[in-house]
Design a protein around this motif. Structure first.
Motif, mmCIF file in Angstrom:
data_model
loop_
_atom_site.group_PDB
_atom_site.id
_atom_site.type_symbol
_atom_site.label_atom_id
_atom_site.label_comp_id
_atom_site.label_asym_id
_atom_site.label_seq_id
_atom_site.Cartn_x
_atom_site.Cartn_y
_atom_site.Cartn_z
ATOM 1 N N THR A 1 -13.517 15.963 8.054
ATOM 2 C CA THR A 1 -13.828 14.653 8.012
ATOM 3 C C THR A 1 -14.954 14.052 8.502
ATOM 4 O OG1 THR A 1 -12.000 14.045 6.314
ATOM 5 C CG2 THR A 1 -13.207 12.175 7.112
ATOM 6 N N SER A 2 -15.862 13.582 8.788
ATOM 7 C CA SER A 2 -16.717 13.141 9.627
ATOM 8 C C SER A 2 -16.408 11.627 9.907
ATOM 9 C CB SER A 2 -18.729 12.299 8.450
ATOM 10 O OG SER A 2 -18.353 11.283 8.185
ATOM 11 N N TRP A 3 -16.629 11.275 10.847
ATOM 12 C CA TRP A 3 -16.415 10.558 12.195
ATOM 13 C C TRP A 3 -16.190 8.952 11.352
ATOM 14 C CZ3 TRP A 3 -12.802 10.202 15.302
ATOM 15 C CH2 TRP A 3 -12.465 11.721 16.751
ATOM 16 N N LYS A 4 -17.812 8.823 10.491
ATOM 17 C CA LYS A 4 -18.178 7.772 10.275
ATOM 18 C C LYS A 4 -17.511 7.595 8.869
ATOM 19 C CE LYS A 4 -22.919 5.903 8.445
ATOM 20 N NZ LYS A 4 -23.796 5.556 7.981
ATOM 21 N N LYS A 5 -17.276 8.610 7.985
ATOM 22 C CA LYS A 5 -16.466 8.334 7.240
ATOM 23 C C LYS A 5 -15.275 8.131 6.921
ATOM 24 C CE LYS A 5 -14.694 10.933 2.805
ATOM 25 N NZ LYS A 5 -14.095 12.059 1.766
ATOM 26 N N SER A 6 -14.432 8.304 8.702
ATOM 27 C CA SER A 6 -12.942 7.840 8.757
ATOM 28 C C SER A 6 -13.258 6.915 9.065
ATOM 29 C CB SER A 6 -12.752 8.910 10.057
ATOM 30 O OG SER A 6 -13.303 8.098 11.079
ATOM 31 N N GLY A 7 -13.858 6.083 10.190
ATOM 32 C CA GLY A 7 -14.370 5.045 10.631
ATOM 33 C C GLY A 7 -13.176 4.611 12.155
ATOM 34 N N LEU A 8 -13.284 6.375 11.862
ATOM 35 C CA LEU A 8 -12.759 5.480 13.606
ATOM 36 C C LEU A 8 -14.206 5.921 14.243
ATOM 37 C CD1 LEU A 8 -9.552 8.571 12.556
ATOM 38 C CD2 LEU A 8 -10.084 5.921 12.990
ATOM 39 N N LYS A 9 -14.188 5.158 15.811
ATOM 40 C CA LYS A 9 -14.811 5.514 16.930
ATOM 41 C C LYS A 9 -14.503 4.939 17.899
ATOM 42 C CE LYS A 9 -15.965 0.659 15.931
ATOM 43 N NZ LYS A 9 -17.431 -0.181 15.756
ATOM 44 N N ALA A 10 -15.014 5.032 19.142
ATOM 45 C CA ALA A 10 -14.210 5.171 20.149
ATOM 46 C C ALA A 10 -13.702 3.394 21.026
ATOM 47 C CB ALA A 10 -15.721 5.438 21.671
ATOM 48 N N GLY A 11 -12.681 3.905 21.290
ATOM 49 C CA GLY A 11 -11.652 2.175 21.697
ATOM 50 C C GLY A 11 -10.933 2.093 20.167
ATOM 51 N N THR A 12 -11.197 3.099 19.738
ATOM 52 C CA THR A 12 -10.210 2.752 18.387
ATOM 53 C C THR A 12 -9.078 2.477 18.337
ATOM 54 O OG1 THR A 12 -12.354 2.657 16.734
ATOM 55 C CG2 THR A 12 -10.026 2.995 14.784
ATOM 56 N N LYS A 13 -7.646 1.787 18.061
ATOM 57 C CA LYS A 13 -6.310 2.609 18.418
ATOM 58 C C LYS A 13 -6.076 3.371 17.029
ATOM 59 C CE LYS A 13 -2.504 -0.345 19.549
ATOM 60 N NZ LYS A 13 -1.731 -1.647 19.895
ATOM 61 N N VAL A 14 -4.988 4.192 17.419
ATOM 62 C CA VAL A 14 -4.405 4.684 16.227
ATOM 63 C C VAL A 14 -3.028 5.010 16.653
ATOM 64 C CG1 VAL A 14 -6.598 6.305 15.809
ATOM 65 C CG2 VAL A 14 -5.275 7.041 17.382
ATOM 66 N N HIS A 15 -2.587 5.834 15.403
ATOM 67 C CA HIS A 15 -1.126 5.219 15.233
ATOM 68 C C HIS A 15 -1.061 6.924 15.816
ATOM 69 C CE1 HIS A 15 2.661 5.353 15.450
ATOM 70 N NE2 HIS A 15 3.397 6.045 14.522
ATOM 71 N N VAL A 16 0.452 7.803 16.352
ATOM 72 C CA VAL A 16 0.359 9.313 16.192
ATOM 73 C C VAL A 16 1.779 9.520 16.002
ATOM 74 C CG1 VAL A 16 0.411 11.746 18.068
ATOM 75 C CG2 VAL A 16 -1.286 9.580 17.932
ATOM 76 N N ILE B 1 -3.005 12.026 13.289
ATOM 77 C CA ILE B 1 -3.253 10.522 13.697
ATOM 78 C C ILE B 1 -3.402 9.748 12.764
ATOM 79 C CG2 ILE B 1 -4.326 10.501 15.922
ATOM 80 C CD1 ILE B 1 -6.979 10.128 14.916
ATOM 81 N N THR B 2 -3.037 8.283 12.840
ATOM 82 C CA THR B 2 -3.482 6.925 11.661
ATOM 83 C C THR B 2 -4.405 6.635 12.082
ATOM 84 O OG1 THR B 2 -1.606 6.850 11.370
ATOM 85 C CG2 THR B 2 -2.032 8.221 9.804
ATOM 86 N N LYS B 3 -5.107 5.619 11.198
ATOM 87 C CA LYS B 3 -5.299 3.722 11.714
ATOM 88 C C LYS B 3 -4.764 3.054 11.845
ATOM 89 C CE LYS B 3 -9.632 1.518 11.726
ATOM 90 N NZ LYS B 3 -10.926 1.336 10.643
#
Length: 139
Positions: free
Chosen positions: A71-86, A101-103
């Protein structure tokens, strides 16, 4: 993998030269025989600044799943500094860790809420120090 590296080194020496053979961790892990071991987790992390060097996939690379999609990073909405849950991590030996991970959301998900989960290589994440120490001790 180990025998292949030795064979390459011996061949290089036999030809009278020294050759440095390096492979990226993901390609090395993908060609390694053996199975992944999965472990439950429950912690938060952040996407690191080098995140674009790694892929987001629907399954851990080198898993037995046949159709791994990226999946592309753009489509996922994730970027540097985004908090994610593992919630899960997988490893194959000491060197290769992938995290599911999930957002991160402060809202509690209901049974009907669809949450997109991705697998990412560990070097793309900034893990909390307590988790880093704990993972190092578990090996």
């Amino acid at each position: 993998m180990f025998k292949k590296s030795i064979l390459l080194a011996v061949t290089a020496l036999g030809l009278g030269g020294f050759v440095s053979v390096t492979q990226s961790p993901v390609s090395s892990a993908a060609s390694m025989p053996g199975s992944l071991s999965y472990h439950k987790a429950n912690f938060n992390a952040k996407i690191g600044t080098n995140y674009k060097s790694f892929k987001l996939t629907n399954h851990a690379p080198n898993s037995s799943y046949k159709n791994i999609k990226t999946t592309s990073w753009k489509k996922s909405g994730l970027k540097a500094g985004t908090k994610v849950h593992v919630d899960l991590y997988a490893n194959q030996g000491l060197q290769f860790n992938w995290y599911r991970i999930t957002k991160y959301s402060t809202k509690k998900a209901t049974k009907h809420t669809k949450v997109q989960k991705y697998w990412i290589y560990g070097q793309a994440l900034v893990l909390p120090k307590s988790i880093t120490n704990q993972l190092a001790l578990s090996y």
